[in-house]
Write a protein that holds these residues in place. Structure first.
Motif, mmCIF file in Angstrom:
data_model
loop_
_atom_site.group_PDB
_atom_site.id
_atom_site.type_symbol
_atom_site.label_atom_id
_atom_site.label_comp_id
_atom_site.label_asym_id
_atom_site.label_seq_id
_atom_site.Cartn_x
_atom_site.Cartn_y
_atom_site.Cartn_z
ATOM 1 N N LYS A 22 46.181 48.316 63.246
ATOM 2 C CA LYS A 22 44.866 47.736 62.154
ATOM 3 C C LYS A 22 45.814 47.915 60.835
ATOM 4 C CE LYS A 22 40.686 49.003 60.251
ATOM 5 N NZ LYS A 22 39.384 49.976 60.734
ATOM 6 N N VAL A 23 45.487 46.911 60.016
ATOM 7 C CA VAL A 23 46.242 46.565 58.677
ATOM 8 C C VAL A 23 45.138 46.308 57.714
ATOM 9 C CG1 VAL A 23 48.728 45.674 59.527
ATOM 10 C CG2 VAL A 23 46.613 44.179 59.148
ATOM 11 N N VAL A 24 45.248 46.973 56.475
ATOM 12 C CA VAL A 24 44.450 46.683 55.321
ATOM 13 C C VAL A 24 45.352 46.435 54.234
ATOM 14 C CG1 VAL A 24 42.834 48.123 54.015
ATOM 15 C CG2 VAL A 24 43.086 48.632 56.322
ATOM 16 N N LYS A 25 44.676 45.331 53.432
ATOM 17 C CA LYS A 25 45.497 44.901 52.510
ATOM 18 C C LYS A 25 44.450 44.800 51.314
ATOM 19 C CE LYS A 25 46.473 40.417 52.291
ATOM 20 N NZ LYS A 25 47.167 38.864 52.682
ATOM 21 N N MET A 26 45.072 45.516 50.048
ATOM 22 C CA MET A 26 44.176 45.508 48.947
ATOM 23 C C MET A 26 44.710 44.436 47.819
ATOM 24 S SD MET A 26 43.539 48.789 46.203
ATOM 25 C CE MET A 26 45.326 48.772 45.865
ATOM 26 N N THR A 27 43.630 43.597 47.214
ATOM 27 C CA THR A 27 44.041 42.631 46.483
ATOM 28 C C THR A 27 43.062 42.823 45.346
ATOM 29 O OG1 THR A 27 42.364 41.089 47.432
ATOM 30 C CG2 THR A 27 44.709 41.004 47.931
ATOM 31 N N LYS A 28 43.691 42.639 43.928
ATOM 32 C CA LYS A 28 42.867 42.701 42.870
ATOM 33 C C LYS A 28 42.085 41.408 42.244
ATOM 34 C CE LYS A 28 43.189 44.802 38.092
ATOM 35 N NZ LYS A 28 44.044 45.438 37.067
ATOM 36 N N SER A 29 41.196 41.278 42.069
ATOM 37 C CA SER A 29 40.129 40.134 41.533
ATOM 38 C C SER A 29 40.598 39.789 40.055
ATOM 39 C CB SER A 29 38.954 40.378 41.841
ATOM 40 O OG SER A 29 38.163 39.298 41.153
ATOM 41 N N GLY A 37 39.068 38.038 38.039
ATOM 42 C CA GLY A 37 38.106 37.793 37.069
ATOM 43 C C GLY A 37 37.414 39.241 36.255
ATOM 44 N N ASN A 38 36.953 40.130 37.050
ATOM 45 C CA ASN A 38 36.509 41.331 36.534
ATOM 46 C C ASN A 38 37.344 42.604 36.893
ATOM 47 O OD1 ASN A 38 35.991 41.716 39.371
ATOM 48 N ND2 ASN A 38 33.782 41.826 39.082
ATOM 49 N N GLY A 39 38.474 42.406 37.643
ATOM 50 C CA GLY A 39 39.379 43.593 37.598
ATOM 51 C C GLY A 39 39.240 44.732 38.946
ATOM 52 N N SER A 40 38.152 44.136 39.863
ATOM 53 C CA SER A 40 37.796 44.928 40.888
ATOM 54 C C SER A 40 38.650 44.593 42.059
ATOM 55 C CB SER A 40 36.302 44.736 41.287
ATOM 56 O OG SER A 40 36.119 43.156 41.649
#
Length: 51
Positions: free
Chosen positions: A20-27, A29-32
């Motif tokens: 299982k892999v999880v990737k975090m990306t920053k938006s 527009g609003n920094g979330s």
């Protein structure tokens, strides 16, 4: 229902071939942050993060 999935993946090295892999990306527009998670084969895990 979960027991059937676990039993199916454990047959003949099935679960040993997947991770299982999880990737975090920053938006932009609003920094979330947004998280994308998948179950992929161990061979293609690095390809998932290079996209």
């Amino acid at each position: 229902m979960a027991k059937k999935v676990v039993a199916t993946l454990k047959k003949e090295g099935g679960s040993a071939m997947f991770t299982k892999v999880v990737k975090m990306t920053k938006s932009g527009g609003n920094g979330s942050y947004a998280f994308e998670e998948r179950i992929v084969s161990k061979d293609s895990a690095k390809d998932f993060f290079s996209k």
